[in-house]
Design a protein around this motif. Sequence first.
Motif, short mmCIF file in Angstrom:
data_model
loop_
_atom_site.label_atom_id
_atom_site.label_comp_id
_atom_site.label_asym_id
_atom_site.label_seq_id
_atom_site.Cartn_x
_atom_site.Cartn_y
_atom_site.Cartn_z
N UNK A 153 4.16 5.96 -5.29
CA UNK A 153 4.06 6.01 -6.75
C UNK A 153 2.92 6.91 -7.23
N UNK A 154 2.02 7.29 -6.32
CA UNK A 154 0.87 8.11 -6.71
C UNK A 154 -0.30 7.29 -7.22
N UNK A 155 -0.24 5.98 -7.05
CA UNK A 155 -1.31 5.09 -7.52
C UNK A 155 -2.46 4.99 -6.53
N UNK A 156 -2.21 5.32 -5.27
CA UNK A 156 -3.24 5.33 -4.22
C UNK A 156 -3.22 6.72 -3.61
N UNK A 157 -4.39 7.36 -3.50
CA UNK A 157 -4.41 8.72 -2.95
C UNK A 157 -4.12 8.74 -1.46
N UNK A 158 -3.51 9.83 -1.03
CA UNK A 158 -3.25 10.08 0.38
C UNK A 158 -3.21 11.60 0.57
N UNK A 159 -3.48 12.02 1.79
CA UNK A 159 -3.41 13.44 2.10
C UNK A 159 -1.97 13.75 2.51
N UNK A 160 -1.17 14.08 1.52
CA UNK A 160 0.26 14.32 1.74
C UNK A 160 0.44 15.70 2.37
N UNK A 161 1.26 15.74 3.44
CA UNK A 161 1.53 17.01 4.12
C UNK A 161 2.96 17.49 3.90
N UNK A 162 3.86 16.60 3.55
CA UNK A 162 5.25 16.96 3.26
C UNK A 162 5.84 15.90 2.34
N UNK A 163 6.78 16.31 1.50
CA UNK A 163 7.54 15.39 0.66
C UNK A 163 8.97 15.87 0.57
N UNK A 188 5.23 12.19 3.73
CA UNK A 188 4.47 12.25 4.98
C UNK A 188 3.00 12.53 4.64
N UNK A 189 2.11 11.72 5.23
CA UNK A 189 0.69 11.86 4.93
C UNK A 189 -0.14 11.53 6.16
N UNK A 190 -1.37 12.03 6.17
CA UNK A 190 -2.27 11.83 7.31
C UNK A 190 -2.72 10.37 7.41
N UNK A 191 -2.74 9.87 8.63
CA UNK A 191 -3.23 8.51 8.88
C UNK A 191 -4.74 8.49 8.63
N UNK A 192 -5.24 7.44 7.97
CA UNK A 192 -6.68 7.36 7.68
C UNK A 192 -7.50 7.00 8.91
N UNK A 193 -6.85 6.54 9.98
CA UNK A 193 -7.53 6.19 11.23
C UNK A 193 -6.78 6.88 12.37
N UNK A 194 -6.87 8.21 12.45
CA UNK A 194 -6.03 8.94 13.41
C UNK A 194 -6.32 8.58 14.86
N UNK A 195 -5.24 8.48 15.63
CA UNK A 195 -5.32 8.17 17.06
C UNK A 195 -5.06 9.41 17.92
N UNK A 196 -4.87 10.54 17.28
CA UNK A 196 -4.65 11.82 17.97
C UNK A 196 -5.08 12.92 17.01
N UNK A 197 -5.30 14.15 17.51
CA UNK A 197 -5.68 15.23 16.61
C UNK A 197 -4.70 15.41 15.44
N UNK A 198 -3.42 15.21 15.70
CA UNK A 198 -2.42 15.20 14.64
C UNK A 198 -1.82 13.80 14.58
N UNK A 199 -2.03 13.10 13.47
CA UNK A 199 -1.48 11.74 13.30
C UNK A 199 -1.03 11.62 11.85
N UNK A 258 0.81 -1.21 0.00
CA UNK A 258 0.00 0.00 0.00
C UNK A 258 0.85 1.27 0.00
N UNK A 259 1.91 1.30 0.83
CA UNK A 259 2.72 2.51 0.93
C UNK A 259 3.56 2.72 -0.33
N UNK A 260 4.02 1.66 -0.96
CA UNK A 260 4.72 1.81 -2.24
C UNK A 260 3.77 2.43 -3.27
N UNK A 261 2.50 2.03 -3.22
CA UNK A 261 1.50 2.59 -4.14
C UNK A 261 1.25 4.06 -3.84
N UNK A 262 1.29 4.46 -2.58
CA UNK A 262 1.14 5.87 -2.24
C UNK A 262 2.34 6.65 -2.76
#
Length: 119
Positions: free
Chosen positions: A16-26, A32-43, A10-14
Amino acid sequence: MAGEPQADCLFCKIVAGDVPATVVRETATTVAFRDINPQAPSHVLVIPRVHYPDAASLAEAEPETAADVLREAGAVAAQEKVADSGYRVIFNTGTGAGQTVFHAHAHVLGGRGLAWPPG
């Protein structure tokens, strides 16, 4: 082969841009991207662009890239405005520790009290 993208990761696909993610830094070596199941306000997850199954194998094979992941974890904390209040960086290794995607990654959590030890 270690370090090479894995078709079923899954992460290799992210990366490569084949799976969408909310990227915050590269960077050249990390994403770096947001966790889809956050365990804190910032995850946010910080991953190397290269594939290694866990942090230990990444550090052994490519210590500079492992350092990049940690450096970016700090940069993410600053960008997320949790560096001053405190944040946690976690590398889960193995299913017994809760690792579900076997591509090295750091969880950066903050924005709430983070009692120790965790559950």
